[in-house]
Design a protein around this motif. Structure first.
Motif, PDB file in Angstrom:
ATOM      1  N   LYS A 276       0.980  -1.203   0.007  1.00  0.00           N
ATOM      2  CA  LYS A 276       0.004  -0.589   0.338  1.00  0.00           C
ATOM      3  C   LYS A 276       0.818   1.515  -0.303  1.00  0.00           C
ATOM      4  CE  LYS A 276      -3.918   1.670   2.866  1.00  0.00           C
ATOM      5  NZ  LYS A 276      -3.952   2.115   3.624  1.00  0.00           N
ATOM      6  N   ASN A 277       0.396   2.301  -0.487  1.00  0.00           N
ATOM      7  CA  ASN A 277       1.438   3.400  -0.757  1.00  0.00           C
ATOM      8  C   ASN A 277       1.954   3.161  -1.967  1.00  0.00           C
ATOM      9  OD1 ASN A 277      -1.113   4.736   0.268  1.00  0.00           O
ATOM     10  ND2 ASN A 277      -0.546   4.254   2.691  1.00  0.00           N
ATOM     11  N   VAL A 278       3.131   2.427  -1.519  1.00  0.00           N
ATOM     12  CA  VAL A 278       4.496   3.085  -2.520  1.00  0.00           C
ATOM     13  C   VAL A 278       3.918   3.333  -4.331  1.00  0.00           C
ATOM     14  CG1 VAL A 278       6.508   0.691  -3.267  1.00  0.00           C
ATOM     15  CG2 VAL A 278       5.337   1.233  -1.353  1.00  0.00           C
ATOM     16  N   LYS A 279       4.153   4.058  -4.312  1.00  0.00           N
ATOM     17  CA  LYS A 279       4.738   4.546  -5.736  1.00  0.00           C
ATOM     18  C   LYS A 279       5.600   4.221  -6.557  1.00  0.00           C
ATOM     19  CE  LYS A 279       0.325   7.339  -5.059  1.00  0.00           C
ATOM     20  NZ  LYS A 279       0.891   7.892  -4.083  1.00  0.00           N
ATOM     21  N   ALA A 280       7.552   4.240  -6.156  1.00  0.00           N
ATOM     22  CA  ALA A 280       8.522   4.177  -6.991  1.00  0.00           C
ATOM     23  C   ALA A 280       9.028   2.660  -6.014  1.00  0.00           C
ATOM     24  CB  ALA A 280       8.999   4.876  -7.121  1.00  0.00           C
ATOM     25  N   VAL A 281       9.469   1.795  -6.662  1.00  0.00           N
ATOM     26  CA  VAL A 281      10.932   1.074  -6.100  1.00  0.00           C
ATOM     27  C   VAL A 281      12.166   1.076  -7.102  1.00  0.00           C
ATOM     28  CG1 VAL A 281      10.844  -1.725  -5.399  1.00  0.00           C
ATOM     29  CG2 VAL A 281       8.756  -0.691  -6.134  1.00  0.00           C
ATOM     30  N   PHE A 282      12.953   1.374  -6.112  1.00  0.00           N
ATOM     31  CA  PHE A 282      13.959   1.530  -6.893  1.00  0.00           C
ATOM     32  C   PHE A 282      15.133  -0.273  -5.449  1.00  0.00           C
ATOM     33  CE2 PHE A 282      13.487   5.298  -7.403  1.00  0.00           C
ATOM     34  CZ  PHE A 282      13.804   5.708  -8.894  1.00  0.00           C
ATOM     35  N   ARG A 283      16.244  -0.528  -6.370  1.00  0.00           N
ATOM     36  CA  ARG A 283      17.300  -1.526  -5.499  1.00  0.00           C
ATOM     37  C   ARG A 283      18.327  -0.895  -5.499  1.00  0.00           C
ATOM     38  NH1 ARG A 283      22.126  -4.661  -7.517  1.00  0.00           N
ATOM     39  NH2 ARG A 283      22.068  -3.693  -9.322  1.00  0.00           N
ATOM     40  N   GLN A 284      18.473  -1.234  -4.485  1.00  0.00           N
ATOM     41  CA  GLN A 284      20.228  -0.454  -3.497  1.00  0.00           C
ATOM     42  C   GLN A 284      21.218  -0.868  -4.467  1.00  0.00           C
ATOM     43  OE1 GLN A 284      20.366   0.055   0.709  1.00  0.00           O
ATOM     44  NE2 GLN A 284      23.206  -0.499   0.603  1.00  0.00           N
ATOM     45  N   ALA A 285      22.247  -0.463  -4.929  1.00  0.00           N
ATOM     46  CA  ALA A 285      23.261  -0.489  -6.303  1.00  0.00           C
ATOM     47  C   ALA A 285      24.454  -0.867  -5.573  1.00  0.00           C
ATOM     48  CB  ALA A 285      23.013   0.181  -7.435  1.00  0.00           C
ATOM     49  N   SER A 286      24.092  -0.073  -4.797  1.00  0.00           N
ATOM     50  CA  SER A 286      25.892   0.023  -4.134  1.00  0.00           C
ATOM     51  C   SER A 286      26.147   0.559  -2.689  1.00  0.00           C
ATOM     52  CB  SER A 286      26.673   0.971  -4.962  1.00  0.00           C
ATOM     53  OG  SER A 286      26.457   2.278  -3.901  1.00  0.00           O
ATOM     54  N   PRO A 287      27.441  -0.232  -2.415  1.00  0.00           N
ATOM     55  CA  PRO A 287      27.000   0.249  -0.560  1.00  0.00           C
ATOM     56  C   PRO A 287      26.611   1.632   0.226  1.00  0.00           C
ATOM     57  CG  PRO A 287      29.185  -1.189  -0.692  1.00  0.00           C
ATOM     58  CD  PRO A 287      28.233  -0.846  -2.322  1.00  0.00           C
ATOM     59  N   ILE A 288      26.411   1.674   0.891  1.00  0.00           N
ATOM     60  CA  ILE A 288      26.309   3.650   1.547  1.00  0.00           C
ATOM     61  C   ILE A 288      27.682   3.729   1.565  1.00  0.00           C
ATOM     62  CG2 ILE A 288      24.978   5.101   3.370  1.00  0.00           C
ATOM     63  CD1 ILE A 288      23.348   3.908   3.785  1.00  0.00           C
ATOM     64  N   SER A 289      27.728   4.610   0.978  1.00  0.00           N
ATOM     65  CA  SER A 289      29.314   5.473   0.504  1.00  0.00           C
ATOM     66  C   SER A 289      30.241   6.604   0.900  1.00  0.00           C
ATOM     67  CB  SER A 289      30.148   4.460   0.169  1.00  0.00           C
ATOM     68  OG  SER A 289      29.806   5.071  -1.108  1.00  0.00           O
ATOM     69  N   GLY A 290      30.766   6.813   1.225  1.00  0.00           N
ATOM     70  CA  GLY A 290      31.338   7.998   1.369  1.00  0.00           C
ATOM     71  C   GLY A 290      30.813   9.278   1.711  1.00  0.00           C
TER      72      GLY A 290
END
Ligand SMILES: C[S@@+](CC[C@H](N)C(=O)[O-])C[C@H]1O[C@@H](n2cnc3c(N)ncnc32)[C@H](O)[C@@H]1O
Length: 280
Positions: free
Chosen positions: A56-70
């Motif tokens: 419910k309420n999700v309008k977009a789906v993304f894949r995390q394509a890298s570790p969190i960095s920088g």
């Protein structure tokens, strides 16, 4: 949330596959961000479409394509389904947060910790958040403790802009002061001996910046909340191992330390917080 996602994906994934996907799933505003292990990449489109259709309420789906960095703690995102936008509004603890999830760090998994910290803040406290992101901790504290004064420092110009904006839309801009720059330099230039409480929600750099946190405390002391990533172990061991690493350039003395696990961030790796009280 985990159970719901499991049920939704049960038709398209095996039980083994489900475990990996469920642990890496977040909803920020109306955007779902999902970590997909390499073995499941051929199914990424199917997973994303299934989530889009059923959560419910999700309008977009993304894949995390890298570790969190920088320095800004950002991640690469791959658009998988729904609207192709990374800008959203997230609601938490009665506050609204506008952000582009590609331009500033935000984790919905810290919501409980943000409330815990807010519940500790007393009337008239001055709270310095050294790594404020889009202003989440500071704005929630300001909303709950109307007499508090909150300095929200971040080095990312976009996070700084969003703190200004989010403080305004939550009507706490009179008690959240956004500051752009390096936390250490900002404390040295304008926040020495000024705080009752200092937040350090940046586990990768918190120990390096600890001396600045202590220098920000008032002459009669206060509390530093130090966030770290550690191998899973009893919290008493975390305290024993961390104590010798705390560099304190002031005359303040440690009065008490408490440690608790905030969340699991990897296999047998925890994010912990040490609440360290200093007295003169
Ligand atoms: C893990 S995030 C903190 C997120 C935030 N506290 C929250 O709850 O959403 C760490 C933040 O520290 C900022 N940062 C990194 N280095 C910094 C520095 N030297 N001084 C101030 N902020 C810094 C990053 O831009 C990032 O927004």
């Amino acid at each position: 949330m985990g159970r719901l996602i499991k049920e939704i994906l049960a038709d398209v994934l095996t039980t083994e596959e489900l475990k990996d996907v469920v642990s890496g799933f977040d909803i920020i505003g109306d955007i779902a961000v999902i970590k997909i292990p390499d073995t499941l990449l051929p199914k990424k489109g199917l997973i994303a479409q299934t989530l889009l259709k059923n959560v419910k309420n999700v309008k977009a789906v993304f894949r995390q394509a890298s570790p969190i960095s920088g320095e800004y703690r950002l991640m690469e995102l791959e658009h998988l389904a729904g609207e192709n936008r990374t800008y959203t509004e997230h609601k938490e603890s009665g506050c609204r947060f506008i952000l582009d999830i590609q331009k500033a760090y935000f984790s919905p998994r810290l919501s409980g910790e943000r409330l815990r910290i807010a519940s500790l803040v007393k009337d008239n406290e001055v709270v310095v958040n050294m790594f404020a992101g889009i202003g989440t901790f500071s704005i929630i504290i300001a909303k709950q403790v109307k007499t508090s004064l909150n300095y929200a420092i971040d080095v990312n110009p976009y996070a700084y802009e969003m703190t200004l904006r989010n403080a305004f839309i939550n009507k706490v801009d009179d008690r959240v002061i956004a500051l752009l720059g390096d936390a250490g330099r900002t404390i040295e230039n304008r926040l020495l001996s000024s705080a009752d409480r200092v937040l350090m929600p940046f586990p990768e750099r918190a120990l390096d910046y600890f001396p600045y946190a202590v220098r920000a405390l008032k002459a009669d002391g206060g509390t530093v909340h130090l966030y770290l990533h550690v191998k899973s172990k009893p919290v008493s061991e975390v305290i024993d191992e961390t104590l010798p690493k705390l560099s304190n350039p002031t005359k303040l003395k440690i009065d008490s330390i408490n440690c608790k696990v905030v969340r699991e961030v990897g296999p047998r790796i925890d994010q912990v917080v040490l609440d360290i009280e200093f007295a003169s």
